[in-house]
Design a protein around this motif. Structure first.
Motif, short mmCIF file in Angstrom:
data_model
loop_
_atom_site.label_atom_id
_atom_site.label_comp_id
_atom_site.label_asym_id
_atom_site.label_seq_id
_atom_site.Cartn_x
_atom_site.Cartn_y
_atom_site.Cartn_z
N GLU A 75 -18.07 31.48 53.64
CA GLU A 75 -17.79 32.93 53.74
C GLU A 75 -16.36 33.06 52.89
OE1 GLU A 75 -18.54 34.29 57.46
OE2 GLU A 75 -20.84 34.82 56.88
N ARG A 76 -15.27 32.34 53.60
CA ARG A 76 -13.83 32.28 53.03
C ARG A 76 -13.79 32.05 51.55
NH1 ARG A 76 -11.99 28.45 55.88
NH2 ARG A 76 -12.38 29.60 57.78
N CYS A 77 -14.51 31.09 50.92
CA CYS A 77 -14.54 30.73 49.72
C CYS A 77 -14.65 31.94 48.91
CB CYS A 77 -15.37 29.59 49.46
SG CYS A 77 -15.27 29.06 47.68
N ILE A 78 -15.90 32.54 49.33
CA ILE A 78 -16.27 33.83 48.47
C ILE A 78 -15.26 34.86 48.65
CG2 ILE A 78 -18.09 35.62 48.43
CD1 ILE A 78 -20.04 33.47 49.37
N GLN A 79 -14.82 35.13 49.79
CA GLN A 79 -14.01 36.36 49.97
C GLN A 79 -12.80 36.26 49.36
OE1 GLN A 79 -13.90 36.04 54.29
NE2 GLN A 79 -15.72 37.31 54.39
N ASP A 80 -12.17 34.86 49.34
CA ASP A 80 -10.92 34.62 48.49
C ASP A 80 -11.08 34.44 47.08
OD1 ASP A 80 -9.72 34.45 51.12
OD2 ASP A 80 -9.53 32.37 51.38
N GLU A 81 -12.40 34.46 46.72
CA GLU A 81 -12.58 34.32 45.23
C GLU A 81 -12.37 33.04 44.78
OE1 GLU A 81 -12.48 37.78 42.55
OE2 GLU A 81 -13.29 39.08 44.12
N GLU A 82 -12.38 31.93 45.58
CA GLU A 82 -11.90 30.62 44.92
C GLU A 82 -13.04 29.98 43.90
OE1 GLU A 82 -9.98 27.40 47.90
OE2 GLU A 82 -11.81 28.10 48.47
N PHE A 83 -14.13 30.62 43.61
CA PHE A 83 -14.80 30.11 42.41
C PHE A 83 -14.34 30.30 41.07
CE2 PHE A 83 -16.39 34.08 44.39
CZ PHE A 83 -16.12 35.15 43.58
N HIS A 84 -13.27 31.28 40.81
CA HIS A 84 -12.45 31.32 39.75
C HIS A 84 -11.98 30.05 39.14
CE1 HIS A 84 -13.36 35.69 39.65
NE2 HIS A 84 -12.70 35.69 40.64
N ILE A 85 -11.60 29.17 40.30
CA ILE A 85 -11.03 27.86 39.89
C ILE A 85 -11.92 26.72 39.95
CG2 ILE A 85 -8.59 28.97 40.88
CD1 ILE A 85 -8.98 27.17 43.25
N TYR A 86 -11.37 25.81 39.06
CA TYR A 86 -11.86 24.37 39.06
C TYR A 86 -11.29 23.48 40.23
CZ TYR A 86 -12.99 25.32 33.91
OH TYR A 86 -13.54 25.77 32.89
N ALA A 87 -12.45 22.86 40.87
CA ALA A 87 -11.92 21.77 41.96
C ALA A 87 -11.45 20.53 41.47
CB ALA A 87 -13.31 21.39 42.68
N PRO A 88 -10.48 19.88 41.83
CA PRO A 88 -10.02 18.56 41.60
C PRO A 88 -11.00 17.56 40.88
CG PRO A 88 -9.02 19.19 43.58
CD PRO A 88 -10.24 20.05 43.47
N PRO A 89 -10.77 16.82 39.85
CA PRO A 89 -12.01 16.34 39.13
C PRO A 89 -12.69 15.26 39.96
CG PRO A 89 -9.71 15.59 38.19
CD PRO A 89 -9.64 16.73 39.07
N ALA A 90 -11.96 14.40 40.96
CA ALA A 90 -12.58 13.46 41.75
C ALA A 90 -13.11 14.15 43.18
CB ALA A 90 -11.74 12.26 42.05
N GLY A 91 -12.65 15.36 43.46
CA GLY A 91 -12.99 15.89 44.61
C GLY A 91 -11.67 16.43 45.49
N LEU A 92 -11.92 17.54 46.38
CA LEU A 92 -11.03 17.69 47.17
C LEU A 92 -10.47 16.60 47.99
CD1 LEU A 92 -12.46 21.05 48.39
CD2 LEU A 92 -10.39 20.90 47.15
N GLU A 93 -9.06 16.25 48.29
CA GLU A 93 -8.74 15.47 48.79
C GLU A 93 -9.15 15.23 50.43
OE1 GLU A 93 -6.87 12.59 47.93
OE2 GLU A 93 -7.29 13.40 45.81
N GLU A 94 -9.25 16.12 51.12
CA GLU A 94 -9.84 16.33 52.27
C GLU A 94 -11.09 15.89 52.39
OE1 GLU A 94 -10.85 19.59 55.92
OE2 GLU A 94 -10.45 20.32 54.05
N LEU A 95 -11.88 16.24 51.48
CA LEU A 95 -13.51 15.81 51.10
C LEU A 95 -13.53 14.06 50.97
CD1 LEU A 95 -16.29 16.67 51.73
CD2 LEU A 95 -16.21 17.23 49.30
N ARG A 96 -12.87 13.85 50.17
CA ARG A 96 -12.80 12.48 49.74
C ARG A 96 -12.38 11.60 51.01
NH1 ARG A 96 -9.05 11.00 45.50
NH2 ARG A 96 -10.67 9.44 44.99
N ALA A 97 -11.49 11.95 51.89
CA ALA A 97 -11.03 11.16 52.96
C ALA A 97 -11.89 11.43 54.16
CB ALA A 97 -9.53 11.68 53.54
N GLY A 98 -12.34 12.48 54.22
CA GLY A 98 -13.36 12.52 55.26
C GLY A 98 -14.86 11.87 55.15
N ILE A 99 -15.25 11.74 53.65
CA ILE A 99 -16.34 10.71 53.49
C ILE A 99 -16.12 9.32 53.87
CG2 ILE A 99 -17.80 9.79 51.48
CD1 ILE A 99 -17.45 12.66 50.27
N LEU A 100 -14.84 8.94 53.56
CA LEU A 100 -14.50 7.46 54.00
C LEU A 100 -14.39 7.41 55.42
CD1 LEU A 100 -11.78 6.81 51.28
CD2 LEU A 100 -14.28 5.97 51.30
N ASP A 101 -13.89 8.24 56.03
CA ASP A 101 -13.88 8.20 57.50
C ASP A 101 -15.14 8.29 58.12
OD1 ASP A 101 -11.05 8.48 57.54
OD2 ASP A 101 -10.94 10.47 57.93
#
Length: 377
Positions: free
Chosen positions: A41-67
């Motif tokens: 919901e926050r992503c939609i409300q902040d209209e983050e969908f206008h931007i590209y994500a980092p090419p390899a993924g959000l750093e928080e997400l990449r670290a979370g997967i490894l953890d």
């Protein structure tokens, strides 16, 4: 009409069927943790969908997967789902004349990806009591040739629900390492297993671990997954990805929130799906000829053998469709063994599974009387 058009129309009908009970796609239909909903919901409300994500993924997400995997020291490349990861891996590391080895049954699409680049595919049968519904390392060793470039292991196996033991993983890793091949360890269903050993802990240099958010977190429609591998392997993958502008930031925010709250939310999901397995096991034992060959399953699904009951899997699927319940016929996974079983997904509300088992005796009888061919995908 072309086959892909027919296939798409079939799934379009399913998607647009009101109140369909999805017991055939291994997707998780548990109510999400509120933090995941809030992140979307926050992503939609902040209209983050206008931007590209980092090419390899959000750093928080990449670290979370490894953890989550416990594979610190390796690298992560976020993708548009695990299937996109498999496509990318096959198209990056396979060439014409290479050999791609997997099991039968397995997840079918990587075989299509391998063939599309000119590789040959070899399947090792594992269905049946004679194989224990699992891959014996010595049978893999016998299948390896000098042309073997890649071994693809779905573990836990889809559709069977068997998981490799630590000893089996150790033996498989040695065989693949001695061959100088890549090992794709597709761990889509790892979170549902009673025990699971990651091959990357033993063979980090050429094991490619495939990670999914479609099943344990239930984000199938958002198409978000990842590859985890040695930095040198990920460097090659990152040099020419099918999507160099980053996977959906909406999906990544949801996935990151899911990892943050997994310990609070997922244990109840796991317990519920195992209870659902037990319900089907108890019901199946009351019907002569019906058999659950792998129990408990290490996936969020079970296999029911219908052959002994004199029932065609397709006929049983068609009977359940009349009640707006989707289950999967074995031929979807394997033409060799598909006439023996249906697969039923269990990470769903218990009332769905209760309706499935309540109908089972009646629909087995109705399906037994159907002799006509039933066209399904």
């Amino acid at each position: 009409m072309r086959s892909f058009e027919l296939r798409n129309a079939h799934f379009d009908r399913l998607v647009n069927t009101p109140d369909l009970k999805w017991l055939g796609q291994n997707t998780n239909h548990a109510k999400l943790h509120p933090a995941v909903i809030e992140a979307m919901e926050r992503c939609i409300q902040d209209e983050e969908f206008h931007i590209y994500a980092p090419p390899a993924g959000l750093e928080e997400l990449r670290a979370g997967i490894l953890d989550d995997l416990g594979l610190q020291g390796l690298s992560t490349l976020v993708s548009d789902g695990a299937v996109a990861s498999l496509y990318h891996v096959c198209h990056t590391f396979l060439q014409p004349g290479d050999e791609f080895i997997t099991t039968d049954p397995t997840w079918n699409w990587p075989m299509a990806f391998a063939r599309s680049v000119g590789a040959t595919v070899k399947q090792i049968p594992i269905y049946g009591d004679e194989y224990g519904y699992r891959l014996a390392p010595e049978r893999l060793a016998a299948a390896i040739t000098p042309k073997t470039k890649m071994v693809y292991l779905v573990d836990p196996n889809n559709p069977l629900g068997t998981a490799c033991t630590p000893e089996e993983i150790k033996a498989i890793v040695k065989i693949v390492r001695d061959a100088g091949a890549y090992l794709i360890h597709d761990c889509t269903y790892r979170h549902f297993a009673y025990h699971h050993t990651l091959a990357a802990t033993l063979y980090p240099e050429k094991t490619i671990t495939v990670y999914s958010f479609s099943k344990w977190l239930g984000l199938a429609g958002l198409r978000i997954g990842a590859v985890v591998a040695h930095g040198n392997v990920v460097e090659q993958l990152a040099s020419s990805p099918p999507n160099n502008l980053g996977s959906s930031i909406f999906a990544q925010r949801a996935a990151a929130a899911g990892l943050r709250t997994k310990a609070e939310w997922f244990p109840a999901v796991l317990a519920q799906q195992r209870d659902n397995q037990r319900l089907i096991k108890d019901a199946s034992e009351k019907i002569e000829g019906l058999r659950m060959p792998v129990y408990p399953s290490n996936g969020n699904f079970i296999v029911l053998e219908t052959l002994g009951a004199g029932v065609s899997p397709e006929a049983l699927v068609a009977e359940y469709q009349k009640h707006k319940i989707m289950i999967r016929q074995g031929a979807y996974h394997t033409p060799t063994f598909g006439d023996r079983f249906v697969k039923v997904s269990v990470s769903v509300p218990q009332e769905w599974v209760q309706e499935f088992v309540d109908l089972l005796p009646t629909l087995i009888e109705r399906a037994r009387g159907r002799n006509e061919a039933v066209k399904l995908f």
